[in-house]
Design an enzyme around this catalytic site. Structure first.
Site, PDB file in Angstrom:
ATOM      1  N   SER A  64      -0.234   7.683   7.240  1.00 42.31           N
ATOM      2  CA  SER A  64       0.448   8.231   6.065  1.00 42.31           C
ATOM      3  C   SER A  64      -0.187   7.798   4.741  1.00 42.31           C
ATOM      4  O   SER A  64      -1.345   8.068   4.488  1.00 42.31           O
ATOM      5  CB  SER A  64       1.928   7.834   6.149  1.00 42.31           C
ATOM      6  OG  SER A  64       2.663   8.429   5.118  1.00 42.31           O
ATOM      7  N   SER A 502      12.233  -4.536   5.436  1.00 41.66           N
ATOM      8  CA  SER A 502      11.381  -3.361   5.596  1.00 41.66           C
ATOM      9  C   SER A 502      11.182  -3.070   7.076  1.00 41.66           C
ATOM     10  O   SER A 502      11.113  -3.985   7.895  1.00 41.66           O
ATOM     11  CB  SER A 502      10.022  -3.621   4.950  1.00 41.66           C
ATOM     12  OG  SER A 502       9.064  -2.725   5.468  1.00 41.66           O
TER      13      SER A 502
HETATM   14  C1  16G Z   1       8.801   5.083   7.171  1.00 44.27           C
HETATM   15  C2  16G Z   1       9.737   6.249   7.279  1.00 44.27           C
HETATM   16  C3  16G Z   1      10.240   6.639   5.915  1.00 44.27           C
HETATM   17  C4  16G Z   1      10.884   5.450   5.265  1.00 44.27           C
HETATM   18  C5  16G Z   1       9.944   4.286   5.220  1.00 44.27           C
HETATM   19  C6  16G Z   1      10.668   3.057   4.759  1.00 44.27           C
HETATM   20  C7  16G Z   1       9.660   8.108   8.795  1.00 44.27           C
HETATM   21  C8  16G Z   1       8.862   9.267   9.276  1.00 44.27           C
HETATM   22  N1  16G Z   1       9.078   7.380   7.859  1.00 44.27           N
HETATM   23  O1  16G Z   1       7.655   5.433   6.465  1.00 44.27           O
HETATM   24  O2  16G Z   1      11.157   7.653   6.089  1.00 44.27           O
HETATM   25  O3  16G Z   1      11.292   5.759   3.956  1.00 44.27           O
HETATM   26  O4  16G Z   1       9.470   4.035   6.523  1.00 44.27           O
HETATM   27  O5  16G Z   1       9.803   1.985   4.775  1.00 44.27           O
HETATM   28  O6  16G Z   1      10.763   7.848   9.251  1.00 44.27           O
HETATM   29  P1  16G Z   1      10.332   0.507   4.707  1.00 44.27           P
HETATM   30  O7  16G Z   1      11.242   0.297   5.895  1.00 44.27           O
HETATM   31  O8  16G Z   1       9.112  -0.326   4.725  1.00 44.27           O
HETATM   32  O9  16G Z   1      11.089   0.382   3.419  1.00 44.27           O
HETATM   33 MG    MG Z   2       3.689  10.349   5.145  1.00 50.43          MG
END
Ligand code: 16G
Ligand code: MG
Length: 537
Positions: A64, A502
């Site tokens: 991503s 996270s």
């Molecule tokens: C991932 C998730 C995204 C979320 C992010 C939060 C999917 C496809 N992607 O990239 O939706 O906002 O994690 O990241 O579910 P964090 O847990 O590090 O804050």
């Molecule tokens: Mg993405």
């Protein structure tokens, strides 16, 4: 078969002494750790396909918005959804096996436990973004499929949402639920046709600049633009260099814009122009413009959500379907409080909260006939029930206005990628809505005023100490932390704050909003200090 698996696994060893975990983004890390992971994900995907009577399972290779040295492997379920949650644990278990023999034993015991008949046919398809490491990881996946006799197709370069689309198309081909032609050309054709129908002869004003983060969205968007009839949309594609991996997501893209709250430095944004940014695998979208007087203004996932809800809510009323279809909006704790208030009080639509991560939002959105879901970071889509889609095409219109509303609803249900958030499809949807409403970005921004907010990343000794409840809005552990957060929140006007571990990196995140910028900043700092204190051993 056993010998084949052992021999193939020996070619794709796992890097030892590393704890692998299937998280919200699948397995994501430095690409040189991933070869063995991809192989094992291939084995699991084969099991999953066989378990589901040979339906195709997808594997997307992408990291991503991360830098080019990272990569990731993520499994896509038959209707284009995220992998079912129970199977995340199976993936984690299989990938963490210490030896080839342990891997084989675990694979066989999982097959027995999950009642998978290893002699039934199965199918896995794969796609990848533009990262150089993607090719080798796809080869590891192919070797796994070969070893367990699973049919394997490599769709090569695709956006993440395109792969989700392809999986659903394969599994619905020739049925009444058919989702489109199984190819990127089929995806482009569906988008282009739906765009023209959804506009119903209206014009998209001016030029749209699209920053593609130097990721896979660049070439894919350019392909799509070739099939859209002339004069329908005027797009300028920028930051679409996919030949130099080092520039992927570098000072560009939706994540940069959202987290830095500014436009990418290159190319120099033209004041007044309508601009949007995709992320590296084209599943996130953020709009913005540079106001000649007031500077940068961003329209994030919350804005895209409320714009969609407002437009679709209006169409449903015009179509005379408001008593038949339940429309709802799904948000996470990160949604700006002003957006929630606007949707509930002004649009009069229900809002439901879920934990972060698309799988949670998507699932909750499917409980409505029309479910709008977006994360503030720009990831989201709209899902329509079978009943909604049936009514759009079968309801007898009582007036020309009703007929037009029904046709527009049918068109947008084709335009919006219903499998997963899709930046390109969401972008076309935003353009359609602005054309219908005759709005500029400024008109859109004027619908409500965001509460000032601050997001901070906090390094802690052990992020797993932090457990949440109430859709991540409160901490249930460690004991006492939530009480301290509450005591700070009370000191500020219209304030709200929460902290969570996270799911994608080893840190905690703190979010705070309040009536003024300085209050939001202060509150975020206090809560971050609480998290630091409770997170250190
Ligand atoms: C991932 C998730 C995204 C979320 C992010 C939060 C999917 C496809 N992607 O990239 O939706 O906002 O994690 O990241 O579910 P964090 O847990 O590090 O804050
Ligand atoms: Mg993405």
């Amino acid at each position: 078969m056993d010998d084949k698996i052992l021999a193939a696994s020996a070619k794709h060893p796992i890097v030892p002494n590393h704890a692998y975990k299937y998280g919200t983004a699948g397995f994501r890390m430095k690409a040189d750790l991933l070869d063995g992971v991809a192989f094992r994900v291939g084995l699991l995907s084969g099991l999953r396909s066989r378990r589901l009577n040979g339906q195709a399972i997808g594997v997307m290779i992408t990291a991503s918005h991360n830098p080019a040295v990272d990569n990731g492997v993520k499994i896509v379920d038959p209707m284009g959804e995220m992998l079912e949650q129970d199977w995340e644990a199976h993936a984690t278990k299989l990938v963490n096996c210490a030896s080839d023999q342990e891997l084989l034993d675990t694979y066989k015991s999982l097959a027995a436990q999950l009642k998978v008949d290893l002699s039934t046919p199965g199918r896995v398809i794969c796609g990848r973004d533009t990262r150089p490491s993607g090719h080798g990881l796809a080869a590891a996946l192919a070797d796994a499929c070969e070893a367990i006799d699973i049919e394997y197709t490599d769709y090569k370069r695709v956006t993440t949402p395109q792969l989700h689309y392809l999986v659903r198309c394969i599994n619905t081909e020739g049925t009444p639920k058919s989702y489109g032609e199984v190819s990127k050309a089929g995806y482009n054709k569906k988008m282009s046709d739906a765009l023209v129908r959804a506009l119903g002869g209206r014009k998209i004003e001016g030029q749209l600049t699209v920053d593609c983060a130097n990721g896979v969205g660049g070439p894919e968007l350019s392909e799509l633009l070739k099939v859209i009839p002339k004069d329908v949309i005027n797009v300028k594609v920028v930051n679409d260099d996919v030949l130099r991996p080092e520039v992927l997501n570098l000072d560009a893209g939706a994540d940069y814009v959202k987290t830095r709250q500014r436009a990418p430095p290159k190319p120099t944004p033209v004041p007044g122009n309508r601009i949007c940014s995709l992320d590296g695998d084209a599943d996130r979208l953020i709009y913005y413009w540079i106001d000649p007087d007031t500077g940068f203004f961003m329209l994030d996932g919350d804005r895209i959500s409320s714009l969609n809800a407002s437009f679709i809510g209006g169409l449903v009323r015009e179509a005379g379907l408001e008593d038949e279809l339940r429309i709802g909006v799904v948000q996470t704790a990160y949604a700006n409080g002003a957006s929630t208030a606007y949707i509930e009080k002004h649009l009069k639509l229900p809002v439901v909260f879920t934990p972060t991560g698309v799988k949670h939002l998507h699932h909750a959105a499917c409980q409505f006939d029309i479910g709008v879901y977006f994360e503030a970071n720009g990831h989201g889509t709209v899902v329509f029930s079978q009943e909604a889609i049936r009514l759009f095409t079968e309801k007898e219109p009582q007036s020309p206005a009703q007929k037009e509303a029904l046709e527009t609803l049918a068109a947008i249900s084709d335009l919006i990628n219903q499998t997963v958030g899709d930046a390109i499809s969401d972008m076309l949807m935003v353009e359609v809505i602005l054309a219908h409403k005759g709005w500029t970005l400024k008109d859109w921004a004027n619908t409500y005023n965001d509460l000032p907010n601050r997001l901070v990343r906090v390094e802690v000794g052990d992020k797993d100490l932090f457990e949440t409840t109430d859709a991540e809005r409160r901490l249930s552990a460690p004991k006492g932390a939530q009480e301290e957060i509450d005591s700070f929140v009370k000191k500020y006007t219209n304030a709200r704050s929460f902290a969570r571990a996270s799911g994608t990196e080893n840190a905690c995140r703190v979010y705070a909003e309040a009536a003024t910028r300085s209050e939001a900043d202060e509150l975020a700092k206090h809560v971050a200090d609480v998290i630091k204190k409770f997170g250190s051993p």
